[in-house]
Design an enzyme around this catalytic site. Structure first.
Site, PDB file in Angstrom:
ATOM      1  CB  VAL A   1      -1.828  14.038  18.921  1.00  0.00           C
ATOM      2  CG1 VAL A   1      -0.941  13.586  20.264  1.00  0.00           C
ATOM      3  CG2 VAL A   1      -2.796  12.986  18.875  1.00  0.00           C
TER       4      VAL A   1
ATOM      5  CG  PHE B   1      -0.023  12.743  14.758  1.00  0.00           C
ATOM      6  CD1 PHE B   1       0.092  12.070  16.237  1.00  0.00           C
ATOM      7  CD2 PHE B   1      -0.707  12.086  13.786  1.00  0.00           C
ATOM      8  CE1 PHE B   1      -0.671  10.927  16.186  1.00  0.00           C
ATOM      9  CE2 PHE B   1      -1.274  10.803  14.081  1.00  0.00           C
ATOM     10  CZ  PHE B   1      -1.042  10.377  15.263  1.00  0.00           C
ATOM     11  CG  ASP B   2       2.917  20.074  16.895  1.00  0.00           C
ATOM     12  OD1 ASP B   2       3.101  20.773  16.158  1.00  0.00           O
ATOM     13  OD2 ASP B   2       3.893  20.070  17.857  1.00  0.00           O
ATOM     14  CE  LYS B   3       8.631  19.349  12.010  1.00  0.00           C
ATOM     15  NZ  LYS B   3      10.093  19.181  13.094  1.00  0.00           N
ATOM     16  CB  THR B   4       8.239  20.437  17.152  1.00  0.00           C
ATOM     17  OG1 THR B   4       8.693  20.662  15.975  1.00  0.00           O
ATOM     18  CG2 THR B   4       9.592  20.472  18.031  1.00  0.00           C
TER      19      THR B   4
END
Length: 874
Positions: free
Chosen positions: A755, A553-556
């Site tokens: 994602v 997963f990307d964070k922002t």
């Protein structure tokens, strides 16, 4: 030292449907061979994919690079054409394969993909074949190509045309700019109806009972159910002949034989042409084998058995076609969501116009409970909009006018969800006015319909395997049947019995169910996902999602809201907080990065009415920060790691101490420097999504054993967010290229999904087994680059998508077991004496069984979201 230029790929290759198109690869290969060009690749930026060219300025000037790229693009664009659309009248998978083979064998056709539902994608070389020849070939198969072009298409143009020869065809969903592409946009408002549709009627909905009127072209004088009528007529003639032969006494033999001959005529009517076409191209399909078996039965005097074979086969085909039509209609129903007309303000008047005549910038009035006719933003009125038809969101979304229409008009990509609206969604109780940002052919809904239709032609790994299996299996069956013809030499039996057994084996071993097992499941899965606001681009990502064990997963904007806020402003000695904020706001309000937007928004609020200088010469330093000029001095704003590298001086001790203190609190940091002097540090904090923890728990329950967050933020900030959402692994301090390497490392251990938002994370998403973009509604980049696009900005759609993919894989496996199991049973059974009639019944029954089993996917519901939107939206 090389320089880099980025050119708009859709302008270089206006007719390439997507960045992964073969013409893009040709352009890259062509430019890569030019002297002075070091590297060419596709990058993502803004709303369109970009062609990134790295060149040596010692050999080439910027103007030469641009001219070379434009010339190469024009040459490729002029030579290679693309056709996307719907072939009407494809009744079953065997016919689809036959037509696809006929198109592929045509000299000059480079690639053709035809799904059993009729979705076609074709690429051709104009120097070897023209559009008219392709159209003639399709028509020679007794089929019709239907394509709806852009709103700029000339009124009255028949949808029967394969392509539009008008050079003015511009601006539709695949950006056709010259004369050879028609993108499939199944929107009845964008094309004239076929000739059998009266003016004002929809080519989809005018038939009684909502029948799929696309089939009229094939259905003939009895309408879309002609094949089913012929099958029943075959059965009636068979029953009459059987009755005359066995129940009536004293009648001549020819009376019953005449009935059987009539049954042959009705049962074989739709099969004879396909069989002879297959034989002409030296292909042996089930149609050919059935006719040979029926002819053999007639030659042996077994007229009743031959007629029974054709009856069972024809009714099986008809029911298979009807069942697949259900899944196809689920996709076509998406196109009917957009209204046909719009109420447009022109001066002081409100006039009703067809949606294809609504221009970008028009103001459209939407009354309560009406469907929205176009994409745009709200300029007046307050309401709530049911966005489920496009995004799958279960609750209506409140909408309000934009604060600054001029700013929204200048950059629609930065619109807030509270003001952004989409065609096909349903207005609530309030009347609103919207300003359109796209023509009807370019709306999010139109793109989704086109891409879902194109996805039908993308073969999954299992489908490719079954195709290879069939290429080996069918010749083996033919060889076995040939050997069985001579069984009378070894076994004491007449030739008649050996011939009959050989025909029965041919029928029993034909892999009809195997051929339809995977396409029917993929079609149903893609259709079900589209109804829930999830775009899955074909069988490969659908199957890969179902076998995933790890997700990154990307964070922002993915695990967090993507709306960070300023929490701390720490200045160094001698700097006022207002000066630091004013400098930061002046620069960051010219950037579209989420952190920049937060600084510009919150900083301006803190400054109040204080004056803010004007910045110029803003340059982005990818993954690091920005630099600009303010009042003649150079401003640097970026991560602490940006300072002390290259020609950027190191941080002062006081700034370093502030950075360390804020990092211990898990803040995301931006350092501000003016000239050679540090002004201070701004600390920001993003908010985890409310649905993040529950989503991750649901994914674990689905069997996702490893989940990793990858972020460009400092490791401590990444760990702080990971802890709040329930993730054990968080990898921080990653530049965009580091994210790609991280995905490669994870992929080396097995399949991995990435994602992200589809823009900044595009390289990492492309590297992953499956790239998943969130919040894709309204985003061209996300729609084009991702393998899977979650149309809403709702992370909770992810477990539904994974669950649907797992269910699809399960159904594909069930179908393969049934189809191969029936063949494994029937082949020895027919060798040992099972008749042709029972063999055909079991054979066609297994085909119908796998199709019906696949259709169960249309009713799939996420167990974790019982209230999720479903077919009622369509």
């Amino acid at each position: 030292m090389t320089k880099t230029v980025q050119l708009d790929l859709p302008l270089l290759l206006p007719d390439a449907p997507e960045a992964s198109d073969a013409c893009v690869a040709r352009l890259i290969a062509s430019l890569g061979q030019k002297p002075g060009v070091a590297r060419v690749h596709v990058a993502e930026g803004g709303t369109d994919p970009l062609l990134c060219i790295h060149y040596d300025p010692e050999y080439l000037t910027l103007g030469q690079v641009r001219r070379t790229a434009q010339a190469a693009g024009a040459e490729i664009d002029a030579r290679f054409g693309h056709i996307s659309g719907q072939i009407v009248g494809v009744r079953h998978v065997r016919q689809a394969r036959s037509v696809q083979a006929a198109l592929t064998d045509q000299h000059g056709v480079l690639e053709a993909r035809l799904d059993p539902s009729g979705a076609l994608r074709l690429e051709f070389d104009r120097t070897r074949i023209d559009q008219g020849q392709i159209e003639a070939l399709i028509q020679s198969q007794g089929l019709v190509f239907v394509a709806a072009a852009s709103g700029s298409r000339d009124a009255g143009m028949e949808t029967r045309a394969v392509v539009d020869g008008e050079p003015s065809l511009r601006g539709h969903a695949v950006r056709a700019a010259e004369d050879h592409t028609v993108g499939l946009v199944l929107n009845p408002t964008e094309a004239a109806p076929p000739s059998h549709v009266q003016e004002g009627e929809s080519p989809h909905d005018h038939a009684p009972g909502g029948e799929d009127t696309h089939d009229h072209a094939h259905g003939g004088f009895l309408g879309p159910n002609t094949e089913l009528v012929f099958a029943f007529a075959c059965g009636a003639a068979l029953a009459l002949g059987f009755g005359l032969e066995n129940l009536a006494s004293g009648l001549p033999v020819w009376a019953s034989i005449a009935c059987y001959i009539v049954a042959y005529g009705f049962g074989g009517f739709f099969t004879v042409g396909e069989a002879f076409e297959n034989l002409r191209r030296k292909r042996f399909e089930i149609d050919t084998l059935m006719l040979v078996a029926a002819a053999g039965a007639a030659a042996l005097g077994a007229w009743a058995e031959g007629a029974l074979l054709l009856f069972l086969f024809s009714i099986g085909h008809a029911l298979e076609h009807y069942a697949l039509g259900r899944a196809k209609r689920a996709i076509e129903a998406l196109a009917d969501l957009a209204p046909r007309t719009a109420h447009v303000k022109r001066g002081d008047q409100i006039i009703e116009l067809p949606v294809d005549q609504v221009e970008v910038g028009d103001t459209v009035v939407v009354r309560p409970n009406e469907r929205l006719p176009a994409d745009g933003f709200v300029v007046a009125g307050v309401t709530s909009v049911d966005q489920a038809p496009v995004t799958g969101e279960s609750m209506p979304v409140d909408k309000q006018p934009v604060a600054d229409p001029a700013l929204a008009r200048a950059d629609p990509s930065r619109l807030e969800p509270a003001s952004l609206v989409f065609a096909g969604t349903i207005n609530g109780a309030g009347a609103i006015e919207i300003e359109t940002t796209r023509k009807s052919s370019d709306t999010t809904l139109a793109k989704v319909v086109r891409m879902v239709s194109e996805a039908e032609t993308q073969k999954s790994p299992t489908q490719r395997f079954t195709d290879r299996f069939e290429r080996i299996f069918v010749p083996v069956v033919l060889a076995l049947a040939f050997l069985l013809l001579f069984a009378w030499v070894v076994v004491d039996e007449p030739f008649r019995d050996s011939f009959y057994r050989a025909m029965a084996v041919l029928v029993a071993a034909s892999p009809c169910a195997l051929a339809i097992a995977t396409p029917s499941a993929v079609l149903s899965g893609v259709a079900r996902a589209a109804r829930a606001g999830v775009l899955i681009k074909g069988g490969a990502p659908l199957e890969n999602l179902g076998s995933l064990k790890a997700i990154a997963f990307d964070k922002t904007g993915t695990l967090t809201e993507g709306r960070p806020r300023i929490t701390d402003v720490v200045t160094v000695r001698g700097t006022r907080q207002a000066d630091l904020l004013a400098t930061a706001v002046a620069v960051e309000r010219l950037s579209d990065h989420p952190l920049a937007e937060a600084i510009a928004r919150d900083g301006a609020e803190r400054l109040g009415s204080a004056p803010i200088a004007t910045a110029s010469d803003v340059r982005s330093l990818t993954g690091q920060g920005v630099t600009a000029l303010v009042e003649g001095e150079t401003i640097w704003i970026g991560k602490p790691e940006m300072f002390g590298r290259g020609d950027v001086g190191a941080l002062s001790d006081e700034t370093t101490a502030a950075v360390e203190q804020l990092r211990l609190q898990g803040r995301t940091l931006m350092v501000v420097r003016k000239g050679a002097r540090d002004l201070g540090v701004i600390g920001l904090l993003d908010t985890p999504r409310a649905a993040a923890r529950g989503t991750l728990t649901a994914l674990r329950n689905l069997g996702i054993s490893r989940m990793v967050m990858i972020s460009g933020d400092h490791q401590k900030a990444a760990q702080a967010i990971a802890g709040q959402v329930g993730l054990a692994e968080a990898w921080g301090d990653l530049m965009p290229e580091d994210k790609v390497e991280a995905i490669k490392k994870l992929r080396a251990e097995g399949k991995i999904a990435m994602v992200g938002d589809g823009v900044n994370d595009a390289p990492a998403m492309a590297t992953a087994t499956v790239g998943i973009a969130m919040g894709a509604a309204g985003s061209d980049v996300a729609l084009e680059t991702a393998d899977v696009a979650l149309m809403s900005d709702d992370l909770a759609q992810l477990p539904f998508t994974i669950g649907l993919s797992r269910r699809t894989r399960g159904i594909i496996l069930q179908n393969l077991i049934v189809s191969l199991g029936v063949v494994a049973f029937l082949v020895p059974a027919t060798i040992l004496g099972l008749g042709i009639g029972p063999a055909v019944a079991l054979h066609e029954g297994s085909t119908l069984l796998v199709v019906i089993n696949a259709l169960r996917l249309l009713a799939y519901r996420d167990p974790a979201r019982a209230g999720a939107p479903d077919a009622r939206r369509i």
